[in-house]
Scaffold this active site. Structure first.
Site, mmCIF file in Angstrom:
data_model
loop_
_atom_site.group_PDB
_atom_site.id
_atom_site.type_symbol
_atom_site.label_atom_id
_atom_site.label_comp_id
_atom_site.label_asym_id
_atom_site.label_seq_id
_atom_site.Cartn_x
_atom_site.Cartn_y
_atom_site.Cartn_z
ATOM 1 N N TYR A 123 40.931 37.548 39.737
ATOM 2 C CA TYR A 123 40.478 38.603 39.427
ATOM 3 C C TYR A 123 41.604 39.056 38.405
ATOM 4 O O TYR A 123 41.672 40.026 37.595
ATOM 5 C CB TYR A 123 39.895 38.701 40.738
ATOM 6 C CG TYR A 123 38.480 39.339 41.078
ATOM 7 C CD1 TYR A 123 38.014 38.086 40.964
ATOM 8 C CD2 TYR A 123 38.114 40.147 41.410
ATOM 9 C CE1 TYR A 123 36.860 37.653 41.279
ATOM 10 C CE2 TYR A 123 36.653 40.225 42.278
ATOM 11 C CZ TYR A 123 36.385 38.500 42.129
ATOM 12 O OH TYR A 123 35.342 38.887 43.030
ATOM 13 N N LYS A 168 40.763 27.946 51.390
ATOM 14 C CA LYS A 168 40.246 26.955 51.439
ATOM 15 C C LYS A 168 41.459 25.598 50.713
ATOM 16 O O LYS A 168 41.628 25.097 49.438
ATOM 17 C CB LYS A 168 39.699 26.640 50.716
ATOM 18 C CG LYS A 168 38.592 25.210 49.629
ATOM 19 C CD LYS A 168 37.321 25.433 51.068
ATOM 20 C CE LYS A 168 36.756 24.459 50.654
ATOM 21 N NZ LYS A 168 35.990 23.415 51.670
ATOM 22 N N ASP A 201 34.372 28.086 53.568
ATOM 23 C CA ASP A 201 32.603 27.559 53.637
ATOM 24 C C ASP A 201 32.051 27.683 55.425
ATOM 25 O O ASP A 201 31.007 28.528 55.099
ATOM 26 C CB ASP A 201 32.670 26.183 53.543
ATOM 27 C CG ASP A 201 33.820 25.445 53.957
ATOM 28 O OD1 ASP A 201 34.559 25.950 53.745
ATOM 29 O OD2 ASP A 201 33.734 23.758 53.262
ATOM 30 N N ASP A 225 35.926 39.399 48.518
ATOM 31 C CA ASP A 225 34.167 40.136 47.828
ATOM 32 C C ASP A 225 32.755 39.209 48.635
ATOM 33 O O ASP A 225 32.280 39.702 48.565
ATOM 34 C CB ASP A 225 34.722 39.902 46.016
ATOM 35 C CG ASP A 225 33.635 40.249 45.289
ATOM 36 O OD1 ASP A 225 33.189 41.382 46.246
ATOM 37 O OD2 ASP A 225 33.964 40.590 44.348
ATOM 38 N N ASP A 229 30.227 41.189 51.206
ATOM 39 C CA ASP A 229 28.850 41.333 50.615
ATOM 40 C C ASP A 229 28.177 40.301 51.811
ATOM 41 O O ASP A 229 26.959 40.920 52.956
ATOM 42 C CB ASP A 229 27.865 40.243 49.761
ATOM 43 C CG ASP A 229 28.278 41.761 48.587
ATOM 44 O OD1 ASP A 229 29.684 42.912 48.308
ATOM 45 O OD2 ASP A 229 27.603 41.521 47.190
HETATM 46 N N1 GGG Z 1 27.299 42.259 45.035
HETATM 47 C C1 GGG Z 1 28.483 44.180 44.956
HETATM 48 C C2 GGG Z 1 28.599 44.696 44.172
HETATM 49 O O1 GGG Z 1 28.018 44.135 42.500
HETATM 50 N N2 GGG Z 1 29.858 44.599 43.800
HETATM 51 C C3 GGG Z 1 30.651 45.481 42.515
HETATM 52 C C4 GGG Z 1 31.056 45.154 42.000
HETATM 53 O O2 GGG Z 1 31.177 43.189 42.114
HETATM 54 N N3 GGG Z 1 32.408 45.486 42.082
HETATM 55 C C5 GGG Z 1 33.950 44.234 42.222
HETATM 56 C C6 GGG Z 1 34.411 43.824 42.979
HETATM 57 O O3 GGG Z 1 34.717 44.400 43.709
HETATM 58 O O4 GGG Z 1 35.621 43.159 42.716
#
Ligand code: GGG
Length: 338
Positions: A123, A168, A201, A225, A229
């Protein structure tokens, strides 16, 4: 004491769940004589369409000058808004609880916290096109891995005292290897904790098969991330999932989910994620400002949500029949009944 809150409604369902959360905060202000000075700022896709920039200077300044910030979901500009804010303000810990409340359509009864490193990994946005292909840099440092381990340890000490390091390292030997080694070393300073390690995994499978084995999961940015979810869905749905982005002096609170453009404007978005994000804000402000009353407000918010859910106050994503506004109204009336 007065608290300045920077508020970013965001895109899609963001403005709808923001309105609901602000109505709820207004009710709380009356009940607890709170003094919140809430200022609204623009960011996200709609902001970019109107002003040519997804994260304007005024929004950055507003967040910097606030005591805490709350942000709704943003759409395609997540990298330009939330990922940038995390890096800019060094909000290095992303704390994402997943808890199955009664009367939710949960898959398993779980109560865990994912502690996600929030500033590094894939990121960092270092992606390049090379010879008809594309490459991305994965950045992991000892410093960031150790400080996220410390956050996970402190959270676990207040819970069931178990931390699972998810990585991992059998494949990504250098990056995940450094993460695992650094976190392991830091957690060794807490002999009262039970610590284990699981490959990502296997962790994703265990979150569905036997999630009760987890208390606190500490992991890297991308894995956190994705797993958060998944954990949210196991707990009953993304519409319930709140989170905190915490740094040394600043913090920003937001729903885990995206802007859900498919249901935006229909009045059926679930506001609990935004309201529970405000609960996390009060907890953080209480610790930071040593204001014990705010900790009571945070507990009260959770009690009100639990009560409302048990009364069936739910939007369609939770198999309920309430609109966003009706959920907000019911929650506000419970504020004065309890
Ligand atoms: N699937 C959930 C979503 O769309 N979250 C918002 C997102 O992608 N945020 C970026 C992050 O949390 O890094």
């Amino acid at each position: 004491m007065m608290y300045r809150i920077a508020w970013i409604p965001g895109d899609g369902i963001g403005p709808e769940i923001s309105d609901a959360a602000i109505k709820f905060l207004e009710a709380l202000q009356k009940r607890f004589s709170l003094n919140l000075d809430i200022s609204s700022y623009q960011a996200g896709d709609s902001c970019k369409a109107r002003f040519g920039v997804a994260l304007p200077k005024e929004t950055i300044e507003g967040v910097k000058n606030s005591d805490a910030a709350v942000k709704g979901p943003v759409g395609e500009s997540a990298a330009d808004v939330i990922v940038r804010l995390r890096q800019m303000l060094d909000l290095y810990a992303n704390v994402r609880p997943a808890k199955s409340y009664a009367n939710l359509p949960y898959l398993k009864d779980i109560d865990l916290v994912i502690v996600r490193e929030n500033t590094e990994d894939l990121y960092v946005g270092k992606e390049f096109e090379v010879n008809g292909g594309a490459v991305a840099l994965r950045v992991i440092t000892e410093k960031a891995s150790k400080r996220i381990a410390k956050v996970a340890a402190e959270i676990a000490l207040s819970r069931r005292k178990k931390v699972t390091i998810v990585h991992k390292a059998n494949v990504m030997r250098k990056t995940c290897g450094l993460f695992a080694k650094s976190v392991r070393g830091e957690l060794a300073k807490y002999p009262e904790l039970s610590v284990n390690e699981v490959y990502v995994d296997a962790a994703s499978m265990m979150l569905i098969r036997n999630p009760e084995v987890f208390d606190v999961i500490v992991t890297t940015n991308l894995f956190g991330d994705i797993l958060s979810d998944e954990a949210a869905q196991v707990a009953g749905g993304l519409g319930m999932a709140a989170s905190a982005n915490i740094g040394t002096s600043k913090a920003l609170f937001e729903p885990v989910h995206g802007s859900a453009p498919d249901i935006a404007g229909k009045g059926i978005a679930n506001p609990y994620s935004m309201i529970l994000s405000c609960k996390m804000m009060f907890e953080w402000l209480s610790n930071k400002q040593n204001d014990k009353d705010l900790s009571k407000v945070a507990s009260f918010i959770e009690q009100v949500c639990v009560k409302a859910l048990s009364n069936g106050v739910k939007t369609p994503d939770l198999a309920g029949g309430f609109t966003t506004d009706q959920v907000a109204e019911k929650l506000c009336s419970l504020v004065f009944m309890k």
